[in-house]
Scaffold this motif. Structure first.
Motif, PDB file in Angstrom:
ATOM      1  N   MET A 299       0.833  -1.205   0.000  1.00 10.77           N
ATOM      2  CA  MET A 299       0.000   0.000   0.000  1.00 10.77           C
ATOM      3  C   MET A 299       0.868   1.256   0.000  1.00 10.77           C
ATOM      4  O   MET A 299       0.531   2.260  -0.646  1.00 10.77           O
ATOM      5  N   GLN A 300       1.964   1.211   0.705  1.00  6.85           N
ATOM      6  CA  GLN A 300       2.876   2.361   0.698  1.00  6.85           C
ATOM      7  C   GLN A 300       3.451   2.573  -0.693  1.00  6.85           C
ATOM      8  O   GLN A 300       3.619   3.709  -1.150  1.00  6.85           O
ATOM      9  N   ALA A 301       3.741   1.457  -1.385  1.00  5.25           N
ATOM     10  CA  ALA A 301       4.244   1.562  -2.753  1.00  5.25           C
ATOM     11  C   ALA A 301       3.174   2.144  -3.686  1.00  5.25           C
ATOM     12  O   ALA A 301       3.498   2.761  -4.710  1.00  5.25           O
ATOM     13  N   GLU A 302       1.889   1.966  -3.321  1.00  7.38           N
ATOM     14  CA  GLU A 302       0.791   2.508  -4.110  1.00  7.38           C
ATOM     15  C   GLU A 302       0.483   3.957  -3.739  1.00  7.38           C
ATOM     16  O   GLU A 302      -0.410   4.578  -4.315  1.00  7.38           O
ATOM     17  N   GLY A 303       1.221   4.488  -2.742  1.00  6.21           N
ATOM     18  CA  GLY A 303       1.051   5.874  -2.369  1.00  6.21           C
ATOM     19  C   GLY A 303       0.092   6.126  -1.220  1.00  6.21           C
ATOM     20  O   GLY A 303      -0.349   7.258  -1.006  1.00  6.21           O
ATOM     21  N   PHE A 304      -0.225   5.095  -0.449  1.00  6.22           N
ATOM     22  CA  PHE A 304      -1.143   5.259   0.673  1.00  6.22           C
ATOM     23  C   PHE A 304      -0.466   4.896   1.989  1.00  6.22           C
ATOM     24  O   PHE A 304       0.476   4.102   2.027  1.00  6.22           O
ATOM     25  N   GLU A 305      -0.968   5.464   3.052  1.00  7.68           N
ATOM     26  CA  GLU A 305      -0.564   5.040   4.383  1.00  7.68           C
ATOM     27  C   GLU A 305      -1.364   3.788   4.736  1.00  7.68           C
ATOM     28  O   GLU A 305      -2.523   3.642   4.343  1.00  7.68           O
ATOM     29  N   TYR A 306      -0.759   2.888   5.478  1.00 10.76           N
ATOM     30  CA  TYR A 306      -1.485   1.679   5.893  1.00 10.76           C
ATOM     31  C   TYR A 306      -0.842   1.135   7.162  1.00 10.76           C
ATOM     32  O   TYR A 306       0.353   0.855   7.195  1.00 10.76           O
ATOM     33  N   THR A 307      -1.653   0.996   8.187  1.00  7.56           N
ATOM     34  CA  THR A 307      -1.196   0.426   9.452  1.00  7.56           C
ATOM     35  C   THR A 307      -1.621  -1.031   9.502  1.00  7.56           C
ATOM     36  O   THR A 307      -2.817  -1.328   9.362  1.00  7.56           O
ATOM     37  N   PRO A 308      -0.684  -1.969   9.679  1.00  9.20           N
ATOM     38  CA  PRO A 308      -1.053  -3.387   9.714  1.00  9.20           C
ATOM     39  C   PRO A 308      -2.117  -3.666  10.766  1.00  9.20           C
ATOM     40  O   PRO A 308      -2.013  -3.213  11.906  1.00  9.20           O
ATOM     41  N   ALA A 309      -3.143  -4.402  10.359  1.00  8.93           N
ATOM     42  CA  ALA A 309      -4.211  -4.802  11.284  1.00  8.93           C
ATOM     43  C   ALA A 309      -3.882  -6.202  11.770  1.00  8.93           C
ATOM     44  O   ALA A 309      -4.167  -7.189  11.089  1.00  8.93           O
ATOM     45  N   THR A 310      -3.247  -6.289  12.914  1.00  4.12           N
ATOM     46  CA  THR A 310      -2.759  -7.571  13.402  1.00  4.12           C
ATOM     47  C   THR A 310      -3.667  -8.207  14.436  1.00  4.12           C
ATOM     48  O   THR A 310      -3.323  -9.228  15.025  1.00  4.12           O
ATOM     49  N   GLY A 311      -4.833  -7.615  14.691  1.00  6.69           N
ATOM     50  CA  GLY A 311      -5.765  -8.238  15.623  1.00  6.69           C
ATOM     51  C   GLY A 311      -6.285  -9.531  15.054  1.00  6.69           C
ATOM     52  O   GLY A 311      -6.268  -9.774  13.845  1.00  6.69           O
ATOM     53  N   SER A 312      -6.787 -10.406  15.922  1.00  3.22           N
ATOM     54  CA  SER A 312      -7.255 -11.721  15.477  1.00  3.22           C
ATOM     55  C   SER A 312      -8.509 -11.618  14.634  1.00  3.22           C
ATOM     56  O   SER A 312      -8.833 -12.511  13.861  1.00  3.22           O
ATOM     57  N   GLY A 313      -9.263 -10.525  14.827  1.00  2.00           N
ATOM     58  CA  GLY A 313     -10.497 -10.385  14.066  1.00  2.00           C
ATOM     59  C   GLY A 313     -11.540 -11.406  14.458  1.00  2.00           C
ATOM     60  O   GLY A 313     -12.459 -11.702  13.707  1.00  2.00           O
ATOM     61  N   GLY A 314     -11.407 -11.966  15.666  1.00  2.00           N
ATOM     62  CA  GLY A 314     -12.394 -12.925  16.136  1.00  2.00           C
ATOM     63  C   GLY A 314     -12.242 -14.298  15.505  1.00  2.00           C
ATOM     64  O   GLY A 314     -13.182 -15.076  15.477  1.00  2.00           O
ATOM     65  N   TYR A 315     -11.044 -14.613  14.999  1.00  2.00           N
ATOM     66  CA  TYR A 315     -10.828 -15.916  14.377  1.00  2.00           C
ATOM     67  C   TYR A 315     -11.003 -17.000  15.425  1.00  2.00           C
ATOM     68  O   TYR A 315     -10.472 -16.920  16.524  1.00  2.00           O
ATOM     69  N   TYR A 316     -11.783 -18.020  15.055  1.00  2.00           N
ATOM     70  CA  TYR A 316     -12.084 -19.074  16.008  1.00  2.00           C
ATOM     71  C   TYR A 316     -12.126 -20.402  15.284  1.00  2.00           C
ATOM     72  O   TYR A 316     -12.720 -20.509  14.206  1.00  2.00           O
ATOM     73  N   VAL A 317     -11.504 -21.417  15.834  1.00  2.00           N
ATOM     74  CA  VAL A 317     -11.530 -22.751  15.258  1.00  2.00           C
ATOM     75  C   VAL A 317     -12.299 -23.661  16.193  1.00  2.00           C
ATOM     76  O   VAL A 317     -11.953 -23.780  17.369  1.00  2.00           O
ATOM     77  N   SER A 318     -13.331 -24.283  15.677  1.00  2.00           N
ATOM     78  CA  SER A 318     -14.133 -25.183  16.491  1.00  2.00           C
ATOM     79  C   SER A 318     -13.497 -26.563  16.539  1.00  2.00           C
ATOM     80  O   SER A 318     -12.875 -27.012  15.572  1.00  2.00           O
ATOM     81  N   ASP A 319     -13.675 -27.256  17.660  1.00  2.00           N
ATOM     82  CA  ASP A 319     -13.203 -28.634  17.749  1.00  2.00           C
ATOM     83  C   ASP A 319     -14.276 -29.615  17.282  1.00  2.00           C
ATOM     84  O   ASP A 319     -14.083 -30.833  17.335  1.00  2.00           O
ATOM     85  N   GLY A 320     -15.391 -29.077  16.817  1.00  2.00           N
ATOM     86  CA  GLY A 320     -16.451 -29.931  16.279  1.00  2.00           C
ATOM     87  C   GLY A 320     -17.442 -30.429  17.309  1.00  2.00           C
ATOM     88  O   GLY A 320     -18.437 -31.071  16.958  1.00  2.00           O
ATOM     89  N   SER A 321     -17.228 -30.129  18.581  1.00  2.00           N
ATOM     90  CA  SER A 321     -18.101 -30.665  19.625  1.00  2.00           C
ATOM     91  C   SER A 321     -19.495 -30.059  19.589  1.00  2.00           C
ATOM     92  O   SER A 321     -20.437 -30.637  20.144  1.00  2.00           O
TER      93      SER A 321
END
Length: 334
Positions: free
Chosen positions: A78-100
């Motif tokens: 994004m910086q190479a495209e001329g924009f500012e961009y702050t990495p979004a490193t939060g999990s974003g609520g990612y969740y893996v179920s064990d199937g139970s």
């Protein structure tokens, strides 16, 4: 309002892993593994390729690391495209179920959810997140003019499909990382080439698709499905050739109700399906699912279909051992 496309669709390999998981292990009432439903021969290969052997915690850790690396690459792009961009490193609520949460062979569960179409454990109100996610780029994007915002999102996600492209695809748009902007390029670099999408393994996946498309012809499957269908018909729920067709009928009916609700020009739902109709479908779903379960138990469907699947997959592995081993080796190199 600009509608962002999904980061990437479920890969064919992931979808196949989920399909084969239907033949995988389960637990009896005591929580011990059910020997009749151990992991199917083919699913072992695809678990190795797609990371299915990892625990939910390990999958979440891997996702978090891939997310971090991807966002760093997105920021550089994004910086190479001329924009500012702050990495979004939060999990974003990612969740893996064990199937139970998913117990389609448990009578109490089926009596509550049916097939899990209209209602399911996953659609119930989730617990509030420990920390509200905040987009680190929201303030910067808000400072841009509308044309600049459009350019920002096009650089980030790639151009949105035109009406002509959507029409040509029947209302669907196939994901292509090469046209998915900085996100697509970064995700491709971090995740690597999906073996299921490569020309090298196309014949193998074509053979697998053909194998499962032709399940009705597997030795013993037609007789088993016929016994189940006769049982369901006697229970007053005829018209279904096999359990999958019965389940699909509910999902098709639910999709039809949503389509009747209407869609706006931007693709959002103008009005949801009529609740009375949804409640009636939920009732019908549970009745059908309970009859389905009763007949699967009466015909010993799980054990017999698992044995048929095991024999067919073992023969397939014998016929395609070299290609399957090469697939696993290619995935390990990514």
């Amino acid at each position: 309002m600009r509608v962002r496309r999904a980061a990437a669709p479920l890969s064919a390999l992931a979808a196949l892993t989920l399909l084969l998981a239907g033949c995988a292990g389960s637990e009896d009432a005591s929580g011990a593994p059910d020997d009749a439903h151990q992991e199917s021969p083919l699913s072992k290969y695809f678990s190795a390729v797609y990371g299915g052997e990892l625990s939910p915690e390990e999958q979440e850790e891997r996702f978090a690391e891939e997310q971090r690396r991807t966002e760093e690459l997105v920021a550089e792009c994004m910086q190479a495209e001329g924009f500012e961009y702050t990495p979004a490193t939060g999990s974003g609520g990612y969740y893996v179920s064990d199937g139970s949460e998913w117990r389609p062979d448990d009578r109490e569960w089926v009596a509550q959810y049916g097939y899990g179409a209209v209602k399911s454990p996953f659609s119930e109100e989730p617990p509030p997140p420990e920390e509200e996610y905040l987009d680190p780029n929201a303030e910067y994007v808000a400072s841009l003019s509308e044309p600049e915002q459009m350019a920002f999102y096009e650089a980030l996600h790639g151009p949105m499909p035109t009406e002509e492209e959507m029409a040509e695809g029947g209302g669907e748009f196939e994901y292509d990382w090469t046209t998915a902007g900085c996100q697509g390029a970064a995700q491709h670099k971090v995740a690597g080439e999906d073996p299921s999408q490569s020309e090298e393994f196309r014949p193998l996946f074509d053979a697998i698709n053909e194998l499962y498309t032709d399940m009705a012809s597997w030795p013993g499957m037609a007789e088993l499905d016929a016994a189940w269908a006769a049982c369901v018909d006697d229970a007053g729920h005829g018209g279904h050739a096999d359990p999958m067709e019965a389940q699909t009928s509910i999902h098709d009916a639910m999709n039809a109700l949503y389509e009747e609700g209407g869609m706006s020009e931007d693709g959002s739902m103008e009005s949801g399906p009529d609740q009375v109709d949804m409640d009636a479908l939920a009732e019908r779903e549970i009745e059908l699912a309970l009859a389905d379960l009763e007949c699967r138990e009466e015909t010993d469907y799980r054990d017999r279909s698992a044995e048929i699947t095991r024999e067919v997959e073992e023969q397939f592995i014998e016929d395609h051992k070299a290609e399957l081993d090469a697939l696993v080796a290619a995935a390990e190199q990514n």
